[in-house]
Design an enzyme around this catalytic site. Structure first.
Site, PDB file in Angstrom:
ATOM      1  CE  LYS A  34      37.453  35.461  35.920  1.00  0.00           C
ATOM      2  NZ  LYS A  34      38.034  36.776  36.196  1.00  0.00           N
ATOM      3  CB  THR A  35      41.553  32.527  35.037  1.00  0.00           C
ATOM      4  OG1 THR A  35      40.896  33.442  35.900  1.00  0.00           O
ATOM      5  CG2 THR A  35      42.921  33.060  34.705  1.00  0.00           C
ATOM      6  CG  ASP A 218      39.936  38.614  33.378  1.00  0.00           C
ATOM      7  OD1 ASP A 218      38.864  37.979  33.437  1.00  0.00           O
ATOM      8  OD2 ASP A 218      40.821  38.531  34.246  1.00  0.00           O
ATOM      9  CD  GLU A 219      37.144  40.022  37.037  1.00  0.00           C
ATOM     10  OE1 GLU A 219      35.887  40.089  37.006  1.00  0.00           O
ATOM     11  OE2 GLU A 219      37.780  39.442  37.940  1.00  0.00           O
ATOM     12  CD  GLN A 249      31.942  36.837  40.364  1.00  0.00           C
ATOM     13  OE1 GLN A 249      32.864  36.997  41.131  1.00  0.00           O
ATOM     14  NE2 GLN A 249      31.947  35.900  39.432  1.00  0.00           N
ATOM     15  NE  ARG A 627      34.253  35.170  45.760  1.00  0.00           N
ATOM     16  CZ  ARG A 627      34.493  34.910  44.478  1.00  0.00           C
ATOM     17  NH1 ARG A 627      35.686  34.706  44.042  1.00  0.00           N
ATOM     18  NH2 ARG A 627      33.485  34.840  43.618  1.00  0.00           N
TER      19      ARG A 627
END
Length: 749
Positions: A34-35, A218-219, A249, A627
Site C-alpha cells: 500500500k505505502t 492513506d488509511e 483493517q 502482522r
DNA sequence: CCTCATTGAGTTTTT
DNA sequence: CTCAATGAGG
C-alpha cells in the site's frame, strides 16, 4: 533511477500507480504494498511532469506515516520535499489555518490543546456553569464535544433531545466561547475550523481546489465524517482523490472512523476505478489462509481475498494455558528457543487486546532477563515537566491562554494559592477577560496581589528577554528563568525531570534545524490568493532565516501538540516488542504471539453490546494475524487474574473460525517436563491447588463443560451439595448462567 | 503547601 | 490488583 520507478510492481499496483487523473479507490489488503503504491504514484506523477511537487496533497493519520512517505519520495526522486503538502489531517489543517488565521477568525499565535488540556478546560467550563460534575462527568462532555465536532456540528446545530445532551451541548457552547476568548483550538477544532474556512471563503476554496490537482489519502477506512467532508470540499467538483484503504483493517470505529466513507466515496466522487491489491508480500500461506477464513465471518465487507506466491510455511500454533502465568511461561520459552535459533528479539512481537494484559508478560520477561520494549507509555511532550515548560512558552506567545496560566501560576510554588486563583477566576469571568488580564488589571491588595504581580512580571520579563533569541535559546532561557530547573533540581526524584527539560532544548535545536519547521509554519512561499495574502504577516515571502521569533516558537509549540513524540524512549537495540493489537497496525514481524484469546477479552466483552462491535473485534483479530511473516502463535488461558479477581474464560470464538487444518495444538513447551494429558493434570501445582474444590456433582471450578442448549462454557462458581448443587457457568455465547446440576445435562469436556 | 489516605475505576488511541 | 485522582490533616 527514474526509469526503474515502476519496476517490480505487479499489474494491479502498476495500474493504480499510473492511473490517469481521476478519483479512484484502491482496496489494499494487509501487506499488499500500500505505502509503496502511494509513494510511487506521487513520484510518478511528479517525474512524468503531470504535476508539480507543490500541486499535490497527501494526507495520513499519523506523523510516522507522513514521515515515511516523505522519506520514500526523497529516495525515489531527486527533489526537495520541503514545502510539499504531505502530512496528517491535523498538521495540514494547522498549516492552512496559520496561513489564513485572520480569515479563520483566529489570533496569529493561536495555540493547540491536546486531549489533557482540553479536558482541563472542559472541567473549568463545567464548574463555571455550576454543573454537578458527578452527574455530568467532564470526560463525557469532552466526548460529546469531540463527537459533534467530528460530525461537523457546532453547538447551535446539535439537536439535543434529552436532558443529558442538552446539558452537554450547553457545555459545548460555553467551551467553544472560552476557546475563542483564549485563542486556543483543540484537535477536532483544527479540522472543523479549516473546513469552515474553506466552506465560507470562496476565493480561498477556489485557490486550493485549483492548486491541489491530486489529493492522495492513506488509511481511508479510518477517516471520520469531518475528514471526509474536508476532503470533498478541498477536492471540489473537478478534484481527483486517490484513496487507499482496507475496510477489513478498520479498527477505529470507536473513535469515529467510518469505513462507510469508502462506499460514500465511490458514489460522491464518481469513482470509475476500484483496484484491489490482493497479493500479499508479507505472510506465508497458512497465516494468510487463517486471516482470510476468519474475516469471511464478517458481513459488512467490500470483499477481498489475500494470496501469496510464497509457500504455506509453518502451521499456526495454538497453546491452551491453564493460567495467565502459565501462558506467559509458554511464550517465554518459545521466545527463548526462537532467539537461540537466531531470530532477533526485535523481530518478535507479543500482542494483546488490552494494556492490562502486559503486566503478567512483563513480569515473566523481567524475571527471565529478556529485554523487551512496551509501547504505549507516557510520551515525551506529555510529561509533567515538559507540559509545564510548554505552558511558560505558551504564555510568552499568548498570555490569554488560561489553561497555561493556571498550570504554572503557582508552579514552582510562589504563593498563589487556590483561594487567590478562585478570586481571580471570578473577577476574570465577571469582566469576560482572560486570567492574565484580570491579573494585570485589578490585582487584589495584600500578599496575594503581590504574588500575582510578581508572576505577571515574570512572564513579561520572559517575553522581553526572549524576544530576539533563536528558538533553542528561548527554551533554554524559559526553563531556567521560570524556576523550573531549579525546582526539580531541589526535588529528590527530580534528576530525570531536569534531564527531560534539557532534552526539550535539544528538541528545539533539532526542530529549528530541520524541515519539520516548514510543516508547522505558516506557508508563505506558495502564492495564496489575495484574500489569504492579506491575512498573512507583512513579511510575505520571508525566508526561513528571517522568520520571526513568534513564528518559530508557534511552530515549535504546534509541533509539540501535534506530535507528542515516541511512545517510549527507544530502549536497547534488540528487544522483544510488546504492544496492543491496535498499536501493531501497520507493523510486521517474523514471529507474532497473540495472547489472551478468550471470550470477554478478545473479543472484548464491552464490544458485544455495541453495534457492529463484534465485527470490529474480528477485524482487529485480522490485523493481529496479518502482522506475522512466518510464525504465528495463538494462546489463551483458562484462568486469568483481572482487576484482582480470577476469571474463568472460554476460548475465543475467533479460534474456532480458523480452520483446524492450519493449526497445530501444542502443549507445554519441550523445555518443560512432559505433563499428563488430562486438564487437571496439566495445571501447574499452584494453580491446581487453588482450583481443587470439587462440587458434589464432580464438577470443578474452572472446568470446561458443554450444555446441550448453551454450548461451551466454563464453570466459574459452585454452591450447595447433592440435589441442591448449582454451578454458575460462563457460556461463550449465552453468557453467565446458574444451573442446577440435577437437571442440567452438563458434560465435562 | 505538602503528604498521606481513601476512593474509584479499569477496551482499544492519534491528533 | 494497581494506578490515578481527590480530600483531609499536619
Amino acid at each position: 533511477m527514474s526509469s526503474s520507478l515502476l519496476e517490480g510492481l505487479n499489474p494491479q499496483q502498476l495500474e493504480a500507480v499510473t492511473l490517469p487523473r481521476q478519483s479512484a479507490l484502491i482496496l489494499a489488503g494487509a501487506g499488499s504494498g500500500k505505502t509503496r503504491v502511494l509513494t510511487t504514484r506521487i513520484a510518478w506523477l511528479i517525474h512524468t511532469g503531470q504535476v508539480g511537487p507543490l500541486s499535490l496533497l497527501a494526507v495520513t493519520f499519523t506523523n510516522k506515516a507522513a514521515r515515511e512517505m516523505l522519506a520514500r519520495i526523497s529516495a525515489m526522486l531527486p527533489i526537495n520535499t520541503r514545502g510539499m503538502w504531505i502530512g496528517t489531517f491535523h498538521g495540514l489543517c494547522n498549516r492552512m489555518l496559520r496561513a489564513h488565521y485572520r480569515d479563520a477568525g483566529l489570533p496569529q499565535s493561536f495555540q493547540i490543546l491536546d486531549s489533557a488540556d482540553q479536558l482541563s478546560m472542559v472541567k473549568r467550563v463545567v464548574k463555571a456553569l455550576g454543573m454537578d460534575d458527578e452527574k455530568y462527568p467532564p470526560k463525557q462532555a469532552q466526548y460529546f464535544i469531540n463527537a459533534n465536532k467530528e460530525a461537523g456540528l457546532r453547538a447551535a446545530q446539535v439537536e439535543a433531545t434529552d436532558d443529558f445532551s442538552r446539558r452537554y451541548n450547553q457545555v459545548y457552547a460555553a467551551y467553544d466561547a472560552q476557546c475563542n476568548r483564549e485563542g486556543v483550538v483543540d484537535f477536532a477544532e483544527l479540522l472543523l475550523r479549516c473546513y469552515e474556512l474553506l466552506a465560507k471563503n470562496e476565493a480561498l476554496r477556489a485557490h486550493y481546489q485549483a492548486r491541489f490537482r491530486h489529493i492522495l489519502v492513506d488509511e481511508f477506512q479510518d477517516t471520520n465524517r469531518l475528514q471526509y467532508l474536508w476532503l470533498k470540499l478541498l477536492a471540489g467538483p473537478q478534484g481527483a482523490v486517490f484513496a487507499v484503504g482496507d475496510d477489513d483493517q478498520s479498527i477505529y470505529a470507536f473513535r469515529g472512523a467510518r469505513s462507510g466513507n469508502m462506499f460514500d466515496f465511490e458514489r460522491d466522487f464518481g469513482v470509475q476505478k476500484v483496484i484491489k491489491l490482493e497479493q500479499n508480500y508479507r505472510s506465508q500461506g497458512n497465516i494468510l489462509d487463517a486471516a482470510n477464513a476468519l474475516i469471511r465471518h464478517n458481513r459488512a465487507r467490500l470483499g477481498k481475498n489475500l494470496w501469496t506466491a510464497e509457500g504455506k510455511g509453518e502451521s499456526l500454533r495454538l497453546y491452551e494455558a491453564s493460567t495467565d502465568v502459565d501462558e506467559a511461561a509458554y511464550i517465554l520459552d518459545e521466545v527463548r528457543s526462537l532467539n537461540s535459533e537466531g531470530v532477533r528479539l526485535s523481530d518478535i512481537a507479543l500482542l494483546y487486546r488490552s494494556n492490562a494484559q502486559s503486566r503478567v508478560l512483563e513480569h515473566a520477561l523481567f524475571n527471565a532477563g529478556i529485554s523487551y520494549r512496551v509501547y504505549g507509555g507516557l510520551r515525551f511532550f506529555e510529561r509533567q515537566e515538559i507540559k509545564h515548560a510548554l505552558a511558560y512558552l505558551r504564555l510568552t506567545a499568548n498570555p490569554e491562554d488560561d489553561g497555561a496560566f493556571l498550570r504554572v501560576a503557582n508552579f514552582p510554588a510562589r504563593g498563589i494559592g487556590g483561594r487567590t486563583l478562585e478570586q481571580l477566576q471570578a473577577s476574570a469571568e465577571g469582566a469576560a477577560v482572560s486570567l492574565w488580564r484580570a491579573a494585570c488589571g485589578n490585582a487584589p491588595a495584600g500578599k496575594a496581589g503581590t504574588s500575582l504581580a510578581a508572576f505577571v512580571r515574570l512572564i513579561e520579563d520572559l517575553r522581553a528577554a526572549t524576544r530576539d533569541l533563536p528558538l533553542p535559546e528561548i527554551v533554554e532561557h524559559v526553563i531556567e528563568a521560570s524556576g523550573l530547573v531549579a525546582h526539580y533540581k531541589g526535588e529528590k526524584e527530580g534528576a530525570e525531570r531536569v534531564e527531560n527539560l534539557e532534552e526539550l532544548v535539544n528538541a528545539a535545536t533539532a526542530f529549528a534545524g530541520e524541515e519539520g519547521f516548514a510543516i508547522y509554519s505558516a506557508d508563505r512561499t506558495d502564492g495564496a490568493p489575495e484574500a489569504a495574502a492579506a491575512s498573512n504577516a507583512p513579511e510575505t515571502g520571508a525566508r526561513r532565516e528571517n522568520v520571526g521569533r513568534s513564528d518559530a516558537l508557534n511552530a515549535f509549540l504546534s509541533h509539540a501538540a501535534l506530535e507528542a513524540g515516541e511512545h517510549q524512549a527507544a530502549a536497547g537495540a534488540d528487544a522483544l516488542q510488546l504492544m496492543t493489537v491496535h498499536s501493531a497496525k501497520g507493523l510486521e514481524f517474523d514471529t507474532v504471539f497473540i495472547s489472551g484469546l478468550e471470550e470477554g477479552l478478545f473479543p472484548h466483552e464491552n464490544s458485544l453490546t455495541e453495534d457492529g462491535g463484534l465485527e470490529e473485534e474480528r477485524r482487529l483479530m485480522y490485523v493481529a494475524i496479518t502482522r506475522a511473516r512466518r510464525r504465528l502463535h495463538l494462546t489463551h488461558a483458562q484462568t486469568r487474574m483481572l482487576h484482582g479477581h480470577t476469571r474463568y474464560n472460554v476460548a475465543s470464538r475467533f479460534l474456532d473460525e480458523i480452520p483446524a487444518a492450519l493449526v497445530r495444538r501444542v502443549s507445554a513447551s519441550a523445555a518443560l517436563p512432559a505433563l499428563p494429558p488430562s486438564a487437571a493434570g496439566a495445571l501447574p501445582a499452584r494453580a491446581a491447588a487453588s482450583l481443587r474444590s470439587y462440587t458434589a456433582g464432580g464438577f470443578r471450578i474452572g472446568q470446561s463443560v458443554t450444555h446441550p442448549k448453551f454450548g461451551a462454557g466454563v464453570i466459574v462458581q459452585a454452591e450447595g451439595r447433592g440435589a441442591d448443587a448449582r454451578v454458575q457457568v460462563n457460556f461463550r455465547d449465552a453468557g453467565l448462567k446458574w444451573l442446577a446440576l440435577e437437571y442440567a445435562r452438563l458434560q465435562a469436556v
